[in-house]
Design a protein around this motif. Structure first.
Motif, mmCIF file in Angstrom:
data_model
loop_
_atom_site.group_PDB
_atom_site.id
_atom_site.type_symbol
_atom_site.label_atom_id
_atom_site.label_comp_id
_atom_site.label_asym_id
_atom_site.label_seq_id
_atom_site.Cartn_x
_atom_site.Cartn_y
_atom_site.Cartn_z
ATOM 1 N N HIS A 216 0.808 -1.222 0.000
ATOM 2 C CA HIS A 216 0.000 0.000 0.000
ATOM 3 C C HIS A 216 0.841 1.273 0.000
ATOM 4 C CE1 HIS A 216 -4.289 -1.380 0.368
ATOM 5 N NE2 HIS A 216 -3.589 -2.480 0.227
ATOM 6 N N ALA A 217 2.017 1.201 0.556
ATOM 7 C CA ALA A 217 2.876 2.394 0.515
ATOM 8 C C ALA A 217 3.305 2.653 -0.933
ATOM 9 C CB ALA A 217 4.088 2.218 1.422
ATOM 10 N N GLU A 218 3.630 1.596 -1.645
ATOM 11 C CA GLU A 218 4.027 1.766 -3.050
ATOM 12 C C GLU A 218 2.872 2.339 -3.867
ATOM 13 O OE1 GLU A 218 7.435 -1.682 -3.561
ATOM 14 O OE2 GLU A 218 5.355 -2.332 -3.358
ATOM 15 N N GLY A 219 1.677 1.866 -3.571
ATOM 16 C CA GLY A 219 0.508 2.392 -4.287
ATOM 17 C C GLY A 219 0.261 3.856 -3.962
ATOM 18 N N ALA A 220 0.250 4.163 -2.688
ATOM 19 C CA ALA A 220 -0.045 5.537 -2.263
ATOM 20 C C ALA A 220 1.044 6.505 -2.728
ATOM 21 C CB ALA A 220 -0.173 5.584 -0.745
ATOM 22 N N ASN A 221 2.291 6.066 -2.632
ATOM 23 C CA ASN A 221 3.393 6.974 -2.975
ATOM 24 C C ASN A 221 3.420 7.318 -4.457
ATOM 25 O OD1 ASN A 221 4.038 6.887 -0.324
ATOM 26 N ND2 ASN A 221 5.853 5.586 -0.557
ATOM 27 N N MET A 222 2.944 6.413 -5.282
ATOM 28 C CA MET A 222 2.885 6.718 -6.708
ATOM 29 C C MET A 222 1.933 7.902 -6.958
ATOM 30 S SD MET A 222 0.772 5.224 -9.734
ATOM 31 C CE MET A 222 -0.275 4.472 -8.617
ATOM 32 N N LEU A 223 0.781 7.868 -6.306
ATOM 33 C CA LEU A 223 -0.158 8.987 -6.460
ATOM 34 C C LEU A 223 0.401 10.244 -5.798
ATOM 35 C CD1 LEU A 223 -3.517 7.141 -5.770
ATOM 36 C CD2 LEU A 223 -2.603 7.860 -7.964
ATOM 37 N N ALA A 224 1.040 10.042 -4.663
ATOM 38 C CA ALA A 224 1.617 11.186 -3.943
ATOM 39 C C ALA A 224 2.644 11.905 -4.809
ATOM 40 C CB ALA A 224 2.261 10.705 -2.643
ATOM 41 N N ALA A 225 3.409 11.126 -5.578
ATOM 42 C CA ALA A 225 4.433 11.736 -6.433
ATOM 43 C C ALA A 225 3.780 12.606 -7.514
ATOM 44 C CB ALA A 225 5.291 10.645 -7.066
ATOM 45 N N ALA A 226 2.661 12.150 -8.032
ATOM 46 C CA ALA A 226 1.977 12.942 -9.063
ATOM 47 C C ALA A 226 1.393 14.229 -8.471
ATOM 48 C CB ALA A 226 0.875 12.102 -9.706
ATOM 49 N N LEU A 227 0.954 14.161 -7.224
ATOM 50 C CA LEU A 227 0.295 15.322 -6.596
ATOM 51 C C LEU A 227 1.283 16.298 -5.971
ATOM 52 C CD1 LEU A 227 -2.492 13.227 -4.879
ATOM 53 C CD2 LEU A 227 -2.984 15.167 -6.401
ATOM 54 N N GLN A 228 2.433 15.783 -5.619
ATOM 55 C CA GLN A 228 3.382 16.569 -4.826
ATOM 56 C C GLN A 228 3.748 17.929 -5.452
ATOM 57 O OE1 GLN A 228 6.862 17.093 -5.261
ATOM 58 N NE2 GLN A 228 7.054 18.068 -3.230
ATOM 59 N N PRO A 229 4.025 18.001 -6.761
ATOM 60 C CA PRO A 229 4.383 19.316 -7.334
ATOM 61 C C PRO A 229 3.264 20.342 -7.217
ATOM 62 C CG PRO A 229 4.741 17.517 -8.929
ATOM 63 C CD PRO A 229 4.065 16.926 -7.741
ATOM 64 N N HIS A 230 2.045 19.870 -7.004
ATOM 65 C CA HIS A 230 0.897 20.789 -6.912
ATOM 66 C C HIS A 230 0.450 20.970 -5.460
ATOM 67 C CE1 HIS A 230 0.553 19.990 -11.247
ATOM 68 N NE2 HIS A 230 0.709 18.724 -10.932
ATOM 69 N N LEU B 256 4.202 -0.962 7.378
ATOM 70 C CA LEU B 256 4.521 0.102 6.419
ATOM 71 C C LEU B 256 4.820 1.443 7.079
ATOM 72 C CD1 LEU B 256 1.787 -0.668 3.711
ATOM 73 C CD2 LEU B 256 4.169 -1.436 3.788
ATOM 74 N N ASP B 257 4.791 1.470 8.418
ATOM 75 C CA ASP B 257 5.030 2.756 9.082
ATOM 76 C C ASP B 257 6.394 3.314 8.674
ATOM 77 O OD1 ASP B 257 4.457 4.885 10.811
ATOM 78 O OD2 ASP B 257 5.719 3.984 12.364
ATOM 79 N N GLY B 258 6.390 4.570 8.269
ATOM 80 C CA GLY B 258 7.640 5.197 7.844
ATOM 81 C C GLY B 258 7.863 5.117 6.341
ATOM 82 N N ASP B 259 7.066 4.303 5.656
ATOM 83 C CA ASP B 259 7.280 4.131 4.212
ATOM 84 C C ASP B 259 6.432 5.080 3.363
ATOM 85 O OD1 ASP B 259 8.970 2.144 4.879
ATOM 86 O OD2 ASP B 259 7.683 0.483 4.240
ATOM 87 N N PHE B 260 5.464 5.734 3.973
ATOM 88 C CA PHE B 260 4.580 6.585 3.166
ATOM 89 C C PHE B 260 5.219 7.954 2.910
ATOM 90 C CE2 PHE B 260 1.594 3.561 5.014
ATOM 91 C CZ PHE B 260 0.841 3.220 3.895
ATOM 92 N N ALA B 261 4.967 8.482 1.729
ATOM 93 C CA ALA B 261 5.476 9.815 1.386
ATOM 94 C C ALA B 261 4.843 10.859 2.308
ATOM 95 C CB ALA B 261 5.143 10.129 -0.071
ATOM 96 N N GLU B 262 5.468 12.036 2.349
ATOM 97 C CA GLU B 262 5.007 13.061 3.290
ATOM 98 C C GLU B 262 3.602 13.572 3.015
ATOM 99 O OE1 GLU B 262 7.472 16.500 3.978
ATOM 100 O OE2 GLU B 262 9.092 15.103 4.512
ATOM 101 N N ASN B 263 3.195 13.511 1.751
ATOM 102 C CA ASN B 263 1.848 14.001 1.434
ATOM 103 C C ASN B 263 0.824 12.865 1.360
ATOM 104 O OD1 ASN B 263 3.202 13.174 -0.897
ATOM 105 N ND2 ASN B 263 2.006 14.505 -2.250
ATOM 106 N N VAL B 264 1.101 11.788 2.105
ATOM 107 C CA VAL B 264 0.113 10.713 2.235
ATOM 108 C C VAL B 264 -0.412 10.700 3.663
ATOM 109 C CG1 VAL B 264 -0.276 8.219 2.200
ATOM 110 C CG2 VAL B 264 1.241 9.262 0.495
#
Ligand code: GCW
Length: 710
Positions: free
Chosen positions: A329-343, A372-380
């Motif tokens: 789930h961290a890999e899934g969430a972080n992929m979306l987070a990467a797309a949203l992060q610049p905005h 998964l604690d610690g694996d999520f991007a900052e904007n998740v």
């Protein structure tokens, strides 16, 4: 009469007529009724203090604030209160969105207020005197802060409080406060009990006046985010949400909410690159998939520049997710987070992940997310329901709170009463939410409340947020039951100030929505405050939970819910202890785990959630479990009758339309409560073979046919 005066007169008539009509109210105005004040000293003092609204700066949100003040004051004071550009004279309410830009007189009047301490959304309300006369100053560090201050001032006046010595300062404790809708694109609403979607479906205008009025309601209690489509976004027509046509429609809705400081979020189907984009995979680590999300996100921001981000339900109840591709789930969430992060967008990733065939559903979210604690991007943010099962009337607090120190956590509540009586049974949920917020996780010793986890004071992770699923619909009264609006109001108030008391919130809501007549006030408040315990007594005492059928979740169907109650001929309850059961208790921090583990210390209202006990087990009150169950079911129905009797005592004291509507619901509640009682008592009698000491169980009761499966 000159045309200008005629218009003013017309405005006053339009504003006053529907609100002063005691004969019927349809509930649309909710808690923003702005009832005209009687002549008297209070009105006189308000008129002197609120003669005009001074708007020294301009923006969409500030104009909304000024318009709301004008609307409220004009109605309450029965005379037009103008909005003027500029500094404002005697009797001006002065809106100050930035202290740095305020004039010297205002700055002096605010002397002593550390405006910085108000934060980005807080406000100060202060009565002051300057060389230009007397004023009420609404000061903040943002337009949104002024908007919240304006609603707070209006509430203050609606509650009849003094304004000559105002000195109020507030800032929200939880920095992210959102509302979720489970609206489908075909116009239906999952778990909605108040008509079709206000956002989607044939014949729904976009934008609709309702969007503005709903935005006003949300802003009035400090909610600043809304997700307008179902989290079940990955299948059928709902997948179209991220298509251009639907995004354009969302952009129109976003504009209406933006005027009240409410940002738009969307639920995203994890499978969208495949289902919508025609790719062969939705694997979060595939570069083409990542590229697809980046471009889609850019397209959304072109249409909705302040878009908030995505809500995601993945690998849950048939929704696709990263597990399909062997990712976590961290890999899934972080992929979306990467797309949203610049905005600067965020991902609200739901922890509601379970497999109904597993041994203990309550433990599953923890099994999936603890590693998964610690694996999520900052904007998740990981969005966690208040309890480990699913919005039951009584559950322990979700064990993930306090167990993810390096993850931003979000609490998900349910305003829509899926398992708590839908649009029929009265069930004021604020006391239950308070229990969740106040719950001590012991994550860092005593005093580590869930609120502390959310506001960022317990862990090192950045602060989290709070959301509630509120599936209001096109019914004029929004939620289908007039009194249930106390839950929407209460959610917003608690999200802003979790320290507020449930009774205090109920009192405010009754005074705003009905009246301050002491009898009306005391009667409705007591009904609200008793209601959850009553519903619990005749549906699922002692933490039984999930006894409803598997479809609408309204009727009792204990015979298909063995997986939850584990009732057999000798005993009842789910053994979740470490010693002999599923081991779920050990998911809590030590002192809490121990309290639940031990039969003697486990709170009795959760006894059957944590322990399997013989029907003959004695409770602290000396009764056997089976007798306590019988008594609870019978007492609950009697108390439901009392709720109705209390309401009947208000006839003539409140408007007929709402009186009749609620009366009808309370009558149906009694009937349905009796159905619960008779089903459940017969079920336990047949299983246990132990008779009720008071011989009340109707052994001839015919169970209503239920064709849903579990
Ligand atoms: O309790 C279940 C509801 C579903 C809901 C799901 C969830 C949106 O019965 O209707 O789906 O929870 O929270 O995802």
């Amino acid at each position: 009469m000159p045309i200008k005066n005629l218009l003013k007169f017309a405005l006053i008539v339009v504003l006053l007529v529907p609100m002063g009509n005691a004969q019927g109210e349809d509930g649309y105005a909710a808690w923003l009724r702005y009832v005209p004040l009687d002549e008297g000293p209070i009105r006189t003092s308000y008129r002197a203090a609120a003669a005009q609204i001074a708007l020294p700066a301009d923006s969409v949100v500030l104009r909304s604030a000024a318009a709301e003040l004008q609307r409220g004051l004009t109605a309450m004071l029965a005379r037009e209160v103008p909005v003027i550009d500029g500094a404002g004279g005697d009797g001006a309410i002065i809106l100050v969105p930035s202290l740095a830009e305020a004039d010297a007189a205002v700055r002096e009047a605010l002397n002593g207020i550390d405006v910085e301490s108000l934060g980005p959304e807080g406000f100060a309300l202060r009565s002051a005197k300057t060389s230009r006369g007397r004023h009420i100053i609404i000061a903040a560090n943002s337009d949104g802060g002024v908007l919240y201050g304006s609603f707070a001032l209006l509430r203050h006046l609606q509650l009849g409080q003094r304004i000559d010595d105002l000195d109020v300062r507030q800032r929200p404790r939880i920095p992210l406060r959102v509302i979720n809708h489970w609206d489908n694109l075909d116009g239906s609403v999952e778990r909605g009990y108040a008509g079709g979607s206000i956002f989607w479906g044939e014949g729904v205008p976009s934008p609709d006046q309702r969007h503005t009025d709903y935005a006003r309601l949300l802003a009035s209690v400090g909610i600043h985010g809304i997700c307008i489509n179902n989290v079940n976004a990955g299948k059928g027509r709902n997948v179209q949400m991220l298509s251009r046509a639907y995004l354009q429609r969302a952009a129109v809705i976003a504009e209406r909410f933006r005027a009240y400081g409410v940002r738009l979020y969307l639920s995203a189907g994890f499978d969208s690159p495949r289902a919508l984009g025609g790719l062969e995979t939705a694997d979060p680590l595939d570069p083409k998939v990542r590229q697809w999300w980046r471009e889609k996100t850019e397209e959304i921001y072109e249409l909705i520049p302040d878009f908030g981000g995505f809500v995601v339900k993945a690998d849950s109840e048939g929704q696709p997710g990263p597990y399909v591709y062997g990712r976590n789930h961290a890999e899934g969430a972080n992929m979306l987070a990467a797309a949203l992060q610049p905005h600067s967008g965020i991902v609200m990733w739901r922890a509601f992940v379970y497999d109904s065939k597993g041994p203990d559903r309550a433990a599953m979210a923890s099994e999936n997310f603890l590693p998964l604690d610690g694996d999520f991007a900052e904007n998740v943010l990981v969005q966690i329901k208040n309890g480990p099962i699913d919005f039951q009337v009584r559950e322990p607090v979700h064990p993930l709170f306090g167990k993810l120190p390096a993850t931003r956590a979000m609490l998900e509540l349910q305003v829509t009463q899926e398992y708590t009586g839908q649009d029929v049974h009265l069930c004021y949920l604020v006391p239950m939410w308070k229990e969740a917020l106040d719950f001590d996780t012991h994550a860092r010793g005593a005093g580590s409340s869930v609120t502390g986890v959310l506001d960022g004071s317990v862990h090192s992770a950045a602060p989290g947020g709070i959301t509630a699923v509120a599936n209001l619909g096109r019914d004029r009264n929004w939620l289908g039951h007039h009194l249930h609006m106390a839950n929407l109001y209460g959610y917003g108030r608690l999200a802003w100030a979790p320290e507020l008391d449930a009774r205090e919130i109920a009192e405010q809501w009754v005074r705003l929505s009905f009246s301050s007549d002491p009898v009306v006030l005391e009667t409705i408040v007591s009904m609200l405050m008793d209601s959850r315990a009553i519903y619990e007594r005749y549906t699922s005492p002692m933490g039984l939970g999930v006894l409803h059928e598997g479809g609408p979740h309204f009727d009792p169907a204990p015979h298909i819910r063995y997986a939850y109650h584990k009732a057999d001929s000798r005993g009842v309850g789910f053994d979740r202890t470490r010693a002999t059961g599923s081991g779920y208790t050990s998911l809590y921090h030590r002192p809490v785990a121990q309290v639940y583990e031990t039969l003697e210390t486990c709170p009795e209202e959760l006894l059957l959630f944590f322990h399997h006990v013989p029907y003959t087990h004695r409770l602290k009150n000396g009764k056997t479990v089976i007798q306590h169950l019988y008594d609870s079911y019978y007492a609950g129905v009697e108390q439901a009758r009392r709720l109705r009797a209390k309401w009947v005592s208000l006839e003539g004291k409140i408007d007929d339309e709402r009186y009749e509507h609620v009366l009808d619901r309370l009558t149906r509640q009694i009937d349905h409560a009796a159905h619960w009682r008779d089903t459940m008592t017969l079920f336990f009698f047949q299983l246990s073979g132990i008779a009720d000491e008071k011989k009340r169980v109707r052994s001839d009761y015919r169970l209503r046919h239920i064709n849903d499966s579990q």
